[in-house]
Every structure is written in C-alpha cells, then in structure tokens.
Write a protein that holds these residues in place. Sequence first.
Motif, short mmCIF file in Angstrom:
data_model
loop_
_atom_site.label_atom_id
_atom_site.label_comp_id
_atom_site.label_asym_id
_atom_site.label_seq_id
_atom_site.Cartn_x
_atom_site.Cartn_y
_atom_site.Cartn_z
N SER A 25 -8.81 2.76 13.73
CA SER A 25 -8.79 1.45 14.39
C SER A 25 -7.72 1.38 15.48
N GLY A 26 -6.78 2.34 15.50
CA GLY A 26 -5.65 2.30 16.42
C GLY A 26 -4.40 1.73 15.78
N LEU A 27 -4.56 1.07 14.63
CA LEU A 27 -3.41 0.56 13.91
C LEU A 27 -2.62 1.72 13.30
N ARG A 28 -1.37 1.45 12.93
CA ARG A 28 -0.51 2.46 12.32
C ARG A 28 -0.27 2.10 10.86
N SER A 29 -0.14 3.12 10.01
CA SER A 29 0.03 2.88 8.58
C SER A 29 0.90 3.96 7.94
N PRO A 30 1.65 3.59 6.89
CA PRO A 30 2.42 4.59 6.15
C PRO A 30 1.58 5.35 5.13
N VAL A 167 -3.40 -1.78 2.19
CA VAL A 167 -2.35 -0.91 2.70
C VAL A 167 -1.86 -1.54 3.99
N PRO A 168 -0.56 -1.62 4.20
CA PRO A 168 -0.09 -2.22 5.45
C PRO A 168 -0.56 -1.43 6.66
N ALA A 169 -0.90 -2.15 7.72
CA ALA A 169 -1.28 -1.55 8.99
C ALA A 169 -0.67 -2.39 10.10
N TYR A 170 -0.14 -1.72 11.12
CA TYR A 170 0.63 -2.40 12.16
C TYR A 170 0.14 -1.99 13.55
N PRO A 171 0.19 -2.92 14.51
CA PRO A 171 -0.02 -2.51 15.90
C PRO A 171 1.10 -1.55 16.32
N ALA A 172 0.82 -0.66 17.26
CA ALA A 172 1.80 0.35 17.68
C ALA A 172 3.09 -0.26 18.21
N ASP A 173 3.00 -1.46 18.75
CA ASP A 173 4.19 -2.09 19.32
C ASP A 173 4.93 -3.00 18.32
N LEU A 175 5.92 -1.77 14.90
CA LEU A 175 6.16 -0.92 13.74
C LEU A 175 7.48 -1.27 13.06
N PRO A 176 7.51 -1.23 11.73
CA PRO A 176 8.80 -1.34 11.06
C PRO A 176 9.65 -0.10 11.41
N PRO A 177 10.97 -0.22 11.46
CA PRO A 177 11.82 0.90 11.88
C PRO A 177 11.61 2.18 11.08
N GLU A 178 11.40 2.06 9.76
CA GLU A 178 11.24 3.28 8.94
C GLU A 178 9.95 4.03 9.30
N LEU A 179 8.91 3.32 9.74
CA LEU A 179 7.67 3.97 10.16
C LEU A 179 7.84 4.53 11.57
N ALA A 180 8.48 3.78 12.45
CA ALA A 180 8.70 4.23 13.83
C ALA A 180 9.53 5.51 13.89
N ALA A 181 10.36 5.74 12.88
CA ALA A 181 11.23 6.92 12.86
C ALA A 181 10.48 8.21 12.52
N LEU A 182 9.23 8.08 12.03
CA LEU A 182 8.45 9.26 11.64
C LEU A 182 7.50 9.66 12.76
N PRO A 183 7.20 10.97 12.92
CA PRO A 183 6.21 11.37 13.91
C PRO A 183 4.81 10.89 13.49
N ALA A 184 4.04 10.43 14.46
CA ALA A 184 2.70 9.90 14.19
C ALA A 184 1.66 11.01 14.18
N VAL A 185 0.71 10.92 13.27
CA VAL A 185 -0.40 11.87 13.14
C VAL A 185 -1.70 11.06 13.20
N LYS A 186 -2.71 11.58 13.91
CA LYS A 186 -4.00 10.89 14.03
C LYS A 186 -5.11 11.72 13.36
N PRO A 187 -5.38 11.48 12.07
CA PRO A 187 -6.37 12.28 11.37
C PRO A 187 -7.80 11.73 11.40
N GLY A 188 -8.06 10.60 12.02
CA GLY A 188 -9.37 9.94 11.97
C GLY A 188 -10.45 10.65 12.76
N SER A 189 -11.67 10.09 12.73
CA SER A 189 -12.82 10.75 13.35
C SER A 189 -13.55 9.92 14.40
#
Length: 192
Positions: A25-30, A167-173, A175-189
């Motif tokens: 969806s473009g959202l970010r999640s832990p 499960v929490p999901a956030y717009p890219a702009d 992000l909670p700091p702890e999620l923003a500190a991790l490298p993002a991976v896009k595994p979807g299809s």
Amino acid sequence: MTSDDVIEIFRRAGAYLEGHFILTSGLRSPVFLQKARVFMHADLTEALCRSLAEKIEARFGDDVAYLVGPAVGGIIPAYETSRHLDAPAIWVEREGGEFKLRRFEIEPGARVVIVEDIVTTGLSIRETVACMQKLGAEVLAAACIIDRSAGKADVGVPLIALAEYEVPAYPADALPPELAALPAVKPGSRSL
C-alpha cells in the motif's frame, strides 16, 4: 481456527517478520507477514484455506461459481480455498496498471468471491471487484487469510477474514523514530 492460531502458523513458518517494511500500500510497518513463507508449506496453506473455505461456505453454501484471486498474492489462497468449495479458481492480472481477467472467461451474473492473502488497505480487492463488476459478475464478498486493518479497510463488499490482526502502519512522512532508524525493505508484489 482463531486469529491466534493463524498468527502462530505464520510464526512457525518464519513468516512473521519484524523490522521496517514498505507495504504494498506504500505504508510503513514494523511487522511484515510474509505469506510466501507459509505458502511454501502445502500442509499449512491447506489448513488455513480449509478454514477460510468453511467460513465462506457457512455464509454462501454452494452458491459460489468462482473464487477470484488478485495476482500475485491471491492466486495460491484462491486456488487452495477452491479445492474445499468445489468451485473453480481464477485470477486477475495487471495489464497497463489495471486488473484484467486475461486467461479466463466468466458468464454474466456469475456469483464470485474474491480471495486475497492479506488485507491492509483493501486496494487490490477494490480493484478486483471493479474488474469483476465490469465483466457482469455478482461479487458476493471478499475473503482473506489475515485482515491487518482489523475491520477498518473498506473493500467495497463484505469481507470475510480468517484472522483479524491489527498491525501499525504509517505514512512515510509520519514514522515513529524507532522505525525511521531502521533501513526500509519492500517485500510486496504490487509492481509485479
């Protein structure tokens, strides 16, 4: 099968991943539920889809002409669920950015259930519903193995979920700091 049972199957299959994920969806999640790791095990997939088929059958009996999976994620669960409902499984594929029924034909008025793997925003189901309605099908409902929105996603038709797991999901702009500190991976299809 309960929601906890479904999540336990994902954990056993190594399909419950934690990190920073860019969802389809473009959202970010832990948390990312990597259903491909479940689907590689026929016994686990069969157990999930048998339970999903029981929920569909309880609602519609044998009144489903086709189970329709949005490619790529919905193909396997639609197929496996169809085995337990004695109805054919077909799928839609993206062509020019839009879902099309490329390999199959359906008769006008055919009663269909869309079968998806995991729902976050419901976009793939809404697009599949639009495709089927354009072809004259009657879309009875959609069904999924896991509804990540816990009933909040609008899919345009009734949604039958084997499990609800918010499960929490956030717009890219945002992000909670702890999620923003991790490298993002896009595994979807979605782009496939």
